[in-house]
Scaffold this active site. Structure first.
Site: not given
Ligand code: 4NP
Length: 163
Positions: A9, A15, A135
């Site tokens: 991800c 995720r 997300d």
């Molecule tokens: P992930 O979620 O990609 O599912 O781990 C996110 C975690 C952090 C961020 C965006 C999505 N961020 O912008 O820091």
């Protein structure tokens, strides 16, 4: 034979660590865990990574962990790392949570020789029609719960696909 899966991800704190932990949970339940192989001799190993460097070294997000406990009764384990070029050789199948992740992964493979190893996670869903795992980072509890539901569906499909 050992089949290696990598879930990817953006941050590797919501995720993809959920996908990794849910898949390991299903593998344990199906008797494929702890180095055991199935009747065809297949052993599955899971890992996860993020396309960004934002959260390197961090554990899974607390809100994501809370959703995993409440919906599935499992604790999320892991420490975020960034996707790297050598992952293409290391893993048999690379599962992108959304289309941005998919494009970012492919952009590291300039020659396109590993294109066939990269798939969208939701391709393996059978009960849900969403094409991406949304997300959840800037949303509320429902988004985190939805991630768990989608990933259970996709991981079950993935396990059938492999074994
Ligand atoms: P992930 O979620 O990609 O599912 O781990 C996110 C975690 C952090 C961020 C965006 C999505 N961020 O912008 O820091």
């Amino acid at each position: 034979m050992t089949y290696k899966l990598l879930f990817v991800c953006l941050g590797n704190i919501c995720r993809s660590p959920s996908a990794e932990n849910i898949m390991n949970h299903l593998i344990d339940q199906s008797g494929l865990g702890d180095g055991c192989a199935d009747a065809k001799g297949v052993r599955i190993i899971c890992d996860s990574a993020g396309t960004s460097s934002y959260h390197i070294g961090s554990p899974p997000d607390r809100r994501m962990s809370a959703a995993a406990v409440s919906k599935l009764g499992i604790k999320l384990r892991g420490q975020a790392r960034q996707f790297q070029k050598s992952d293409f050789q290391e893993f048999d199948l690379i599962l992108a949570m959304d289309r941005d992740n998919y494009e970012n992964i492919l952009s590291v493979d300039r020659s396109g020789q590993y294109h066939h190893k990269v798939r969208l996670m939701c391709d393996f869903c059978s009960r849900h029609t969403l094409k991406e795992v949304p997300d959840p980072y800037y949303g509320g509890t429902e988004g985190f719960n939805q991630v768990i539901d989608l990933l259970i569906d996709a991981c079950e499909g993935l396990l059938k696909h492999i074994s």
